[in-house]
Scaffold this motif. Sequence first.
Motif, mmCIF file in Angstrom:
data_model
loop_
_atom_site.group_PDB
_atom_site.id
_atom_site.type_symbol
_atom_site.label_atom_id
_atom_site.label_comp_id
_atom_site.label_asym_id
_atom_site.label_seq_id
_atom_site.Cartn_x
_atom_site.Cartn_y
_atom_site.Cartn_z
ATOM 1 N N ALA A 194 0.839 -1.201 0.000
ATOM 2 C CA ALA A 194 0.000 0.000 0.000
ATOM 3 C C ALA A 194 0.868 1.242 0.000
ATOM 4 N N THR A 195 0.318 2.322 -0.530
ATOM 5 C CA THR A 195 0.994 3.622 -0.488
ATOM 6 C C THR A 195 0.065 4.643 0.157
ATOM 7 N N LEU A 196 0.674 5.594 0.841
ATOM 8 C CA LEU A 196 -0.069 6.667 1.513
ATOM 9 C C LEU A 196 0.631 7.970 1.178
ATOM 10 N N THR A 197 -0.093 8.878 0.548
ATOM 11 C CA THR A 197 0.508 10.126 0.076
ATOM 12 C C THR A 197 -0.354 11.312 0.484
ATOM 13 N N ILE A 198 0.285 12.361 0.976
ATOM 14 C CA ILE A 198 -0.462 13.580 1.296
ATOM 15 C C ILE A 198 -0.751 14.319 -0.013
ATOM 16 N N THR A 199 -2.018 14.625 -0.223
ATOM 17 C CA THR A 199 -2.428 15.215 -1.501
ATOM 18 C C THR A 199 -2.898 16.655 -1.381
ATOM 19 N N GLN A 200 -3.168 17.124 -0.162
ATOM 20 C CA GLN A 200 -3.527 18.527 0.052
ATOM 21 C C GLN A 200 -3.014 18.955 1.426
ATOM 22 N N GLY A 201 -2.425 20.147 1.466
ATOM 23 C CA GLY A 201 -2.069 20.720 2.759
ATOM 24 C C GLY A 201 -0.746 20.292 3.332
ATOM 25 N N ALA A 202 0.180 19.844 2.469
ATOM 26 C CA ALA A 202 1.484 19.439 2.994
ATOM 27 C C ALA A 202 2.227 20.615 3.616
ATOM 28 N N GLU A 203 2.177 21.765 2.965
ATOM 29 C CA GLU A 203 2.788 22.993 3.480
ATOM 30 C C GLU A 203 1.718 24.071 3.462
ATOM 31 N N GLN A 204 1.367 24.579 4.643
ATOM 32 C CA GLN A 204 0.292 25.566 4.729
ATOM 33 C C GLN A 204 0.728 26.775 5.541
ATOM 34 N N GLN A 205 0.154 27.914 5.200
ATOM 35 C CA GLN A 205 0.230 29.100 6.048
ATOM 36 C C GLN A 205 -1.205 29.500 6.341
ATOM 37 N N VAL A 206 -1.598 29.459 7.597
ATOM 38 C CA VAL A 206 -2.985 29.711 7.954
ATOM 39 C C VAL A 206 -3.063 30.778 9.039
ATOM 40 N N ALA A 207 -4.266 31.305 9.211
ATOM 41 C CA ALA A 207 -4.485 32.344 10.217
ATOM 42 C C ALA A 207 -4.333 31.772 11.615
ATOM 43 N N MET A 208 -3.707 32.533 12.491
ATOM 44 C CA MET A 208 -3.514 32.068 13.868
ATOM 45 C C MET A 208 -4.769 32.380 14.687
ATOM 46 N N ILE A 209 -5.791 31.554 14.464
ATOM 47 C CA ILE A 209 -7.068 31.708 15.160
ATOM 48 C C ILE A 209 -7.133 30.647 16.259
#
Length: 387
Positions: free
Chosen positions: A4-19
Amino acid sequence: MRKATLTITQGAEQQVAMIPSSKVYSVHTLTNNGNVSETFALAAANLTDGVDTLDATAVKIYLDANGNGVLDSGETTPITSTTLAAGASAKLIVESVLPAAIAVDDVLKVSLDATDSKGNTASSTSADGSPDLTDNTATITFKDTNVDFTPVIWEQAAGGNCHAYGVVKKNLSWWDSLADSDKYIYNGKRGRLVTIASAEENAFVLNVAKAQNSGTLFIGGGRKVGGGAFFWAKPGVAQAAWDEPFAYTNWSTAQPDNSAGAEAQTEMYTDGRWNDIASSANKGYLIEFEIDCPLPSVAVELEGAKDVACDGEADGAFGTERLAEMDSGQCAILRTRATNGGKSLAKGVDLHYTLPQYASYVAGSLTFGGAVKTDAADTDVGKYDAA
Protein backbone atom coordinates in the motif's frame (compact mmCIF):
# COMPACT_ATOMS: atom_id res chain seq x y z
CA MET A 1 0.62 -9.81 -1.96
CA ARG A 2 0.09 -6.94 0.46
CA LYS A 3 1.34 -3.50 -0.54
CA ALA A 4 0.00 0.00 0.00
CA THR A 5 0.99 3.62 -0.49
CA LEU A 6 -0.07 6.67 1.51
CA THR A 7 0.51 10.13 0.08
CA ILE A 8 -0.46 13.58 1.30
CA THR A 9 -2.43 15.22 -1.50
CA GLN A 10 -3.53 18.53 0.05
CA GLY A 11 -2.07 20.72 2.76
CA ALA A 12 1.48 19.44 2.99
CA GLU A 13 2.79 22.99 3.48
CA GLN A 14 0.29 25.57 4.73
CA GLN A 15 0.23 29.10 6.05
CA VAL A 16 -2.98 29.71 7.95
CA ALA A 17 -4.49 32.34 10.22
CA MET A 18 -3.51 32.07 13.87
CA ILE A 19 -7.07 31.71 15.16
CA PRO A 20 -7.01 30.06 18.62
CA SER A 21 -9.04 26.87 19.05
CA SER A 22 -9.88 26.70 15.33
CA LYS A 23 -9.25 23.67 13.11
CA VAL A 24 -6.82 22.93 10.28
CA TYR A 25 -6.86 20.03 7.82
CA SER A 26 -4.64 17.92 5.59
CA VAL A 27 -5.83 15.41 2.97
CA HIS A 28 -4.12 12.06 2.36
CA THR A 29 -4.71 9.31 -0.23
CA LEU A 30 -4.34 5.67 0.80
CA THR A 31 -4.08 3.11 -2.03
CA ASN A 32 -4.19 -0.65 -1.65
CA ASN A 33 -1.70 -1.84 -4.26
CA GLY A 34 -1.98 -5.46 -3.18
CA ASN A 35 -4.06 -8.26 -4.66
CA VAL A 36 -6.26 -8.85 -1.60
CA SER A 37 -8.75 -6.76 0.31
CA GLU A 38 -7.17 -5.21 3.40
CA THR A 39 -8.19 -3.34 6.53
CA PHE A 40 -5.74 -0.61 7.50
CA ALA A 41 -5.31 0.73 11.03
CA LEU A 42 -4.94 4.53 10.92
CA ALA A 43 -3.02 6.72 13.35
CA ALA A 44 -2.49 10.49 13.29
CA ALA A 45 -0.08 12.17 15.68
CA ASN A 46 1.63 15.43 16.58
CA LEU A 47 5.32 15.48 15.68
CA THR A 48 8.02 17.19 17.67
CA ASP A 49 11.27 18.29 16.10
CA GLY A 50 13.38 21.40 15.82
CA VAL A 51 10.75 23.18 13.70
CA ASP A 52 7.56 22.19 15.51
CA THR A 53 6.62 24.72 18.22
CA LEU A 54 3.14 23.63 19.30
CA ASP A 55 0.80 20.64 19.30
CA ALA A 56 -2.84 20.22 18.39
CA THR A 57 -5.15 19.66 21.36
CA ALA A 58 -6.95 16.93 19.39
CA VAL A 59 -6.21 15.07 16.13
CA LYS A 60 -8.92 13.11 14.29
CA ILE A 61 -9.17 11.19 11.02
CA TYR A 62 -12.21 11.20 8.72
CA LEU A 63 -13.08 9.32 5.54
CA ASP A 64 -13.58 11.73 2.64
CA ALA A 65 -16.42 9.67 1.16
CA ASN A 66 -16.99 11.81 -1.94
CA GLY A 67 -13.28 12.46 -2.49
CA ASN A 68 -13.63 16.24 -2.83
CA GLY A 69 -10.91 17.05 -0.29
CA VAL A 70 -13.36 18.84 2.02
CA LEU A 71 -14.86 17.63 5.29
CA ASP A 72 -18.57 17.70 4.44
CA SER A 73 -21.51 17.51 6.83
CA GLY A 74 -22.05 13.79 6.29
CA GLU A 75 -18.41 12.89 6.93
CA THR A 76 -17.97 13.96 10.55
CA THR A 77 -17.62 10.55 12.23
CA PRO A 78 -13.96 9.96 13.18
CA ILE A 79 -12.41 6.66 12.07
CA THR A 80 -9.43 4.60 13.22
CA SER A 81 -9.40 2.15 10.31
CA THR A 82 -10.63 1.69 6.77
CA THR A 83 -11.05 -1.32 4.47
CA LEU A 84 -9.98 -1.19 0.83
CA ALA A 85 -10.46 -3.73 -1.93
CA ALA A 86 -7.43 -4.66 -4.01
CA GLY A 87 -6.49 -1.69 -6.20
CA ALA A 88 -8.88 0.70 -4.41
CA SER A 89 -8.05 4.11 -2.95
CA ALA A 90 -9.56 6.32 -0.26
CA LYS A 91 -9.07 9.93 0.70
CA LEU A 92 -8.53 10.59 4.39
CA ILE A 93 -8.82 13.96 6.10
CA VAL A 94 -6.79 14.69 9.23
CA GLU A 95 -8.31 17.37 11.46
CA SER A 96 -6.15 19.18 14.02
CA VAL A 97 -7.74 21.33 16.72
CA LEU A 98 -5.50 24.26 17.56
CA PRO A 99 -4.59 25.28 21.11
CA ALA A 100 -5.95 28.41 22.78
CA ALA A 101 -2.61 30.21 22.53
CA ILE A 102 -0.87 30.68 19.17
CA ALA A 103 1.89 33.07 18.18
CA VAL A 104 2.98 34.33 14.76
CA ASP A 105 5.31 31.83 13.05
CA ASP A 106 4.35 28.94 15.35
CA VAL A 107 4.58 25.61 13.48
CA LEU A 108 2.35 22.55 13.87
CA LYS A 109 3.42 19.22 12.34
CA VAL A 110 0.94 16.36 12.12
CA SER A 111 1.55 12.93 10.54
CA LEU A 112 -0.65 10.05 9.38
CA ASP A 113 0.27 6.35 9.25
CA ALA A 114 -1.63 3.34 7.84
CA THR A 115 -0.78 -0.24 8.87
CA ASP A 116 -2.26 -3.41 7.35
CA SER A 117 -3.40 -6.51 9.24
CA LYS A 118 0.09 -8.04 9.01
CA GLY A 119 1.81 -5.01 10.52
CA ASN A 120 3.08 -3.59 7.23
CA THR A 121 3.13 0.22 7.15
CA ALA A 122 1.99 1.88 3.95
CA SER A 123 4.94 3.50 2.20
CA SER A 124 5.04 7.20 1.38
CA THR A 125 6.12 8.46 -2.00
CA SER A 126 7.37 11.84 -3.14
CA ALA A 127 6.35 13.60 -6.34
CA ASP A 128 8.92 11.66 -8.36
CA GLY A 129 7.73 8.32 -6.98
CA SER A 130 10.69 7.72 -4.67
CA PRO A 131 10.13 6.75 -1.01
CA ASP A 132 9.74 9.75 1.27
CA LEU A 133 8.76 9.25 4.92
CA THR A 134 7.93 12.94 5.34
CA ASP A 135 5.24 13.00 2.64
CA ASN A 136 2.42 12.25 5.08
CA THR A 137 3.39 15.03 7.46
CA ALA A 138 1.52 18.32 7.23
CA THR A 139 3.61 21.33 8.22
CA ILE A 140 1.36 24.22 9.15
CA THR A 141 2.77 27.68 9.90
CA PHE A 142 0.57 30.27 11.58
CA LYS A 143 0.59 33.78 10.18
CA ASP A 144 -1.32 37.00 10.73
CA THR A 145 -0.81 38.04 7.08
CA ASN A 146 -0.10 36.08 3.89
CA VAL A 147 -1.44 38.39 1.17
CA ASP A 148 0.67 39.43 -1.81
CA PHE A 149 -1.26 42.70 -2.25
CA THR A 150 -1.95 45.64 0.05
CA PRO A 151 -5.51 45.76 1.44
CA VAL A 152 -6.98 49.18 2.19
CA ILE A 153 -8.57 49.73 5.61
CA TRP A 154 -11.81 51.70 5.82
CA GLU A 155 -10.78 53.76 8.83
CA GLN A 156 -13.26 54.33 11.61
CA ALA A 157 -12.36 58.02 11.75
CA ALA A 158 -13.66 58.25 8.16
CA GLY A 159 -16.95 56.60 9.12
CA GLY A 160 -15.71 53.12 8.28
CA ASN A 161 -15.90 49.70 9.92
CA CYS A 162 -12.13 49.06 10.14
CA HIS A 163 -12.46 46.22 7.59
CA ALA A 164 -9.77 45.89 4.92
CA TYR A 165 -10.55 45.55 1.20
CA GLY A 166 -8.54 44.56 -1.84
CA VAL A 167 -8.64 43.18 -5.37
CA VAL A 168 -7.49 39.64 -6.17
CA LYS A 169 -6.48 39.64 -9.82
CA LYS A 170 -7.11 36.01 -10.66
CA ASN A 171 -9.27 34.61 -13.44
CA LEU A 172 -11.58 32.34 -11.43
CA SER A 173 -15.21 31.33 -11.37
CA TRP A 174 -17.40 32.83 -8.65
CA TRP A 175 -17.40 29.58 -6.64
CA ASP A 176 -13.62 29.23 -6.96
CA SER A 177 -13.26 32.87 -5.91
CA LEU A 178 -15.33 32.20 -2.79
CA ALA A 179 -13.08 29.29 -1.83
CA ASP A 180 -9.91 31.17 -2.78
CA SER A 181 -10.79 34.16 -0.59
CA ASP A 182 -10.69 31.94 2.50
CA LYS A 183 -7.00 31.17 1.87
CA TYR A 184 -5.90 34.77 2.40
CA ILE A 185 -5.09 36.16 5.85
CA TYR A 186 -4.65 39.79 6.82
CA ASN A 187 -4.02 40.98 10.38
CA GLY A 188 -5.12 37.59 11.67
CA LYS A 189 -8.43 37.51 9.77
CA ARG A 190 -9.41 35.22 6.91
CA GLY A 191 -10.73 36.79 3.74
CA ARG A 192 -14.16 36.43 2.15
CA LEU A 193 -15.81 37.76 -0.99
CA VAL A 194 -16.75 41.34 -0.21
CA THR A 195 -20.06 42.13 1.50
CA ILE A 196 -21.56 45.61 1.19
CA ALA A 197 -23.98 47.05 3.74
CA SER A 198 -24.31 50.72 2.74
CA ALA A 199 -23.83 53.27 -0.03
CA GLU A 200 -20.77 54.56 1.83
CA GLU A 201 -19.18 51.12 1.91
CA ASN A 202 -20.02 50.59 -1.77
CA ALA A 203 -18.29 53.86 -2.64
CA PHE A 204 -15.21 52.90 -0.62
CA VAL A 205 -14.99 49.46 -2.23
CA LEU A 206 -15.39 51.00 -5.70
CA ASN A 207 -12.51 53.39 -5.00
CA VAL A 208 -10.33 50.45 -3.96
CA ALA A 209 -11.14 48.73 -7.26
CA LYS A 210 -10.44 51.89 -9.27
CA ALA A 211 -7.13 52.48 -7.50
CA GLN A 212 -5.99 49.03 -8.62
CA ASN A 213 -7.15 49.61 -12.21
CA SER A 214 -9.53 46.69 -12.09
CA GLY A 215 -12.52 45.98 -14.31
CA THR A 216 -15.73 44.17 -13.43
CA LEU A 217 -15.22 42.06 -10.30
CA PHE A 218 -17.07 39.40 -8.35
CA ILE A 219 -18.65 40.37 -5.02
CA GLY A 220 -20.07 38.02 -2.42
CA GLY A 221 -23.79 37.93 -3.16
CA GLY A 222 -25.41 34.66 -4.16
CA ARG A 223 -28.88 33.14 -4.37
CA LYS A 224 -29.69 30.29 -2.00
CA VAL A 225 -32.25 28.92 -4.48
CA GLY A 226 -32.75 29.51 -8.20
CA GLY A 227 -34.45 32.85 -8.81
CA GLY A 228 -34.73 33.50 -5.07
CA ALA A 229 -33.43 36.23 -2.80
CA PHE A 230 -29.73 37.05 -2.54
CA PHE A 231 -27.62 36.45 0.55
CA TRP A 232 -24.00 37.20 1.34
CA ALA A 233 -22.02 33.99 0.92
CA LYS A 234 -19.54 32.66 3.47
CA PRO A 235 -16.55 30.46 2.60
CA GLY A 236 -16.92 26.97 3.99
CA VAL A 237 -20.64 27.41 4.70
CA ALA A 238 -23.18 25.38 2.73
CA GLN A 239 -25.23 27.43 0.29
CA ALA A 240 -28.49 26.56 2.06
CA ALA A 241 -27.07 27.90 5.33
CA TRP A 242 -26.20 31.42 4.14
CA ASP A 243 -28.02 33.63 6.65
CA GLU A 244 -26.90 37.19 5.89
CA PRO A 245 -29.51 38.88 3.65
CA PHE A 246 -28.88 42.04 1.64
CA ALA A 247 -29.61 45.11 3.78
CA TYR A 248 -28.47 47.41 0.97
CA THR A 249 -28.43 46.98 -2.82
CA ASN A 250 -27.02 48.94 -5.75
CA TRP A 251 -28.32 47.03 -8.75
CA SER A 252 -27.74 48.31 -12.25
CA THR A 253 -30.78 49.19 -14.35
CA ALA A 254 -33.16 46.22 -14.84
CA GLN A 255 -30.98 44.01 -12.65
CA PRO A 256 -31.07 41.40 -11.25
CA ASP A 257 -32.83 39.69 -14.14
CA ASN A 258 -31.74 36.05 -13.68
CA SER A 259 -31.18 35.76 -17.43
CA ALA A 260 -31.94 32.25 -18.73
CA GLY A 261 -32.64 31.28 -15.13
CA ALA A 262 -28.91 30.81 -14.57
CA GLU A 263 -27.66 33.98 -12.86
CA ALA A 264 -27.25 33.28 -9.15
CA GLN A 265 -24.03 35.19 -8.34
CA THR A 266 -23.06 38.87 -8.30
CA GLU A 267 -20.46 41.20 -9.77
CA MET A 268 -19.68 44.92 -9.46
CA TYR A 269 -19.41 47.03 -12.60
CA THR A 270 -16.77 49.75 -12.95
CA ASP A 271 -19.39 52.36 -11.99
CA GLY A 272 -20.15 50.60 -8.70
CA ARG A 273 -23.48 49.13 -9.85
CA TRP A 274 -24.23 45.45 -9.35
CA ASN A 275 -25.29 42.74 -11.76
CA ASP A 276 -26.34 39.13 -11.34
CA ILE A 277 -24.18 36.75 -13.33
CA ALA A 278 -23.81 33.05 -14.08
CA SER A 279 -21.29 31.08 -12.06
CA SER A 280 -19.57 29.93 -15.27
CA ALA A 281 -17.99 33.37 -15.82
CA ASN A 282 -14.34 33.86 -14.83
CA LYS A 283 -12.78 37.08 -13.49
CA GLY A 284 -11.07 38.68 -10.50
CA TYR A 285 -12.82 39.39 -7.23
CA LEU A 286 -13.09 41.87 -4.37
CA ILE A 287 -11.96 40.52 -1.00
CA GLU A 288 -12.82 41.72 2.50
CA PHE A 289 -11.09 41.08 5.83
CA GLU A 290 -13.38 41.70 8.80
CA ILE A 291 -10.75 43.26 11.04
CA ASP A 292 -11.87 44.46 14.48
CA CYS A 293 -11.56 48.15 15.23
CA PRO A 294 -8.80 48.89 17.77
CA LEU A 295 -10.11 49.45 21.26
CA PRO A 296 -10.60 53.03 22.45
CA SER A 297 -8.95 54.14 25.69
CA VAL A 298 -11.20 56.50 27.60
CA ALA A 299 -10.29 58.25 30.85
CA VAL A 300 -13.09 60.03 32.75
CA GLU A 301 -12.38 62.78 35.28
CA LEU A 302 -14.83 64.26 37.78
CA GLU A 303 -14.37 68.00 38.35
CA GLY A 304 -15.98 70.73 40.35
CA ALA A 305 -15.85 74.52 40.96
CA LYS A 306 -17.67 76.87 43.34
CA ASP A 307 -20.44 79.13 42.04
CA VAL A 308 -21.47 80.96 45.19
CA ALA A 309 -23.79 83.37 43.32
CA CYS A 310 -25.55 80.51 41.52
CA ASP A 311 -25.25 82.41 38.24
CA GLY A 312 -23.78 79.53 36.26
CA GLU A 313 -20.29 81.01 36.27
CA ALA A 314 -17.48 79.20 38.10
CA ASP A 315 -15.73 81.30 40.78
CA GLY A 316 -12.41 79.64 40.09
CA ALA A 317 -10.69 76.88 38.19
CA PHE A 318 -12.21 73.43 38.05
CA GLY A 319 -10.41 70.81 40.06
CA THR A 320 -10.65 67.14 40.75
CA GLU A 321 -10.14 67.55 44.49
CA ARG A 322 -13.10 67.52 46.91
CA LEU A 323 -14.93 70.88 47.01
CA ALA A 324 -14.41 72.93 50.16
CA GLU A 325 -17.28 73.05 52.64
CA MET A 326 -20.17 75.19 51.35
CA ASP A 327 -22.97 77.06 53.06
CA SER A 328 -26.64 76.36 52.55
CA GLY A 329 -27.99 77.97 49.39
CA GLN A 330 -24.63 78.23 47.65
CA CYS A 331 -24.00 76.55 44.34
CA ALA A 332 -21.23 74.54 42.70
CA ILE A 333 -20.77 73.47 39.12
CA LEU A 334 -20.02 69.76 38.78
CA ARG A 335 -18.89 68.19 35.54
CA THR A 336 -17.35 65.10 34.01
CA ARG A 337 -14.72 65.21 31.30
CA ALA A 338 -13.78 62.22 29.12
CA THR A 339 -10.59 61.94 27.09
CA ASN A 340 -10.09 59.23 24.48
CA GLY A 341 -6.40 58.39 24.20
CA GLY A 342 -7.00 55.34 22.02
CA LYS A 343 -6.85 54.77 18.28
CA SER A 344 -10.56 54.47 17.49
CA LEU A 345 -13.85 56.17 18.18
CA ALA A 346 -15.36 55.63 21.61
CA LYS A 347 -19.11 55.10 21.27
CA GLY A 348 -21.72 54.92 24.02
CA VAL A 349 -19.48 56.46 26.68
CA ASP A 350 -21.50 57.07 29.87
CA LEU A 351 -20.62 60.42 31.50
CA HIS A 352 -22.32 60.74 34.86
CA TYR A 353 -21.85 62.53 38.15
CA THR A 354 -23.50 61.47 41.38
CA LEU A 355 -24.51 64.49 43.48
CA PRO A 356 -22.88 64.72 46.91
CA GLN A 357 -25.04 64.04 49.96
CA TYR A 358 -27.43 66.91 50.84
CA ALA A 359 -26.85 68.58 47.46
CA SER A 360 -29.78 69.27 45.14
CA TYR A 361 -29.89 69.77 41.39
CA VAL A 362 -30.69 73.19 39.87
CA ALA A 363 -33.39 72.48 37.32
CA GLY A 364 -32.50 73.19 33.71
CA SER A 365 -28.77 73.49 34.37
CA LEU A 366 -27.67 70.30 32.63
CA THR A 367 -25.40 70.93 29.62
CA PHE A 368 -23.42 68.79 27.23
CA GLY A 369 -20.59 70.38 25.29
CA GLY A 370 -21.92 73.78 26.28
CA ALA A 371 -25.45 73.11 24.96
CA VAL A 372 -28.40 72.97 27.37
CA LYS A 373 -30.15 69.60 27.56
CA THR A 374 -33.50 68.54 28.92
CA ASP A 375 -33.92 67.08 32.39
CA ALA A 376 -36.36 64.45 31.14
CA ALA A 377 -35.50 60.75 31.01
CA ASP A 378 -35.80 60.74 27.22
CA THR A 379 -33.55 60.08 24.24
CA ASP A 380 -31.61 63.31 24.72
CA VAL A 381 -27.85 62.98 25.19
CA GLY A 382 -28.17 64.09 28.81
CA LYS A 383 -30.72 63.55 31.57
CA TYR A 384 -31.13 64.19 35.26
CA ASP A 385 -32.23 61.27 37.39
CA ALA A 386 -33.73 62.49 40.65
CA ALA A 387 -33.28 59.05 42.19
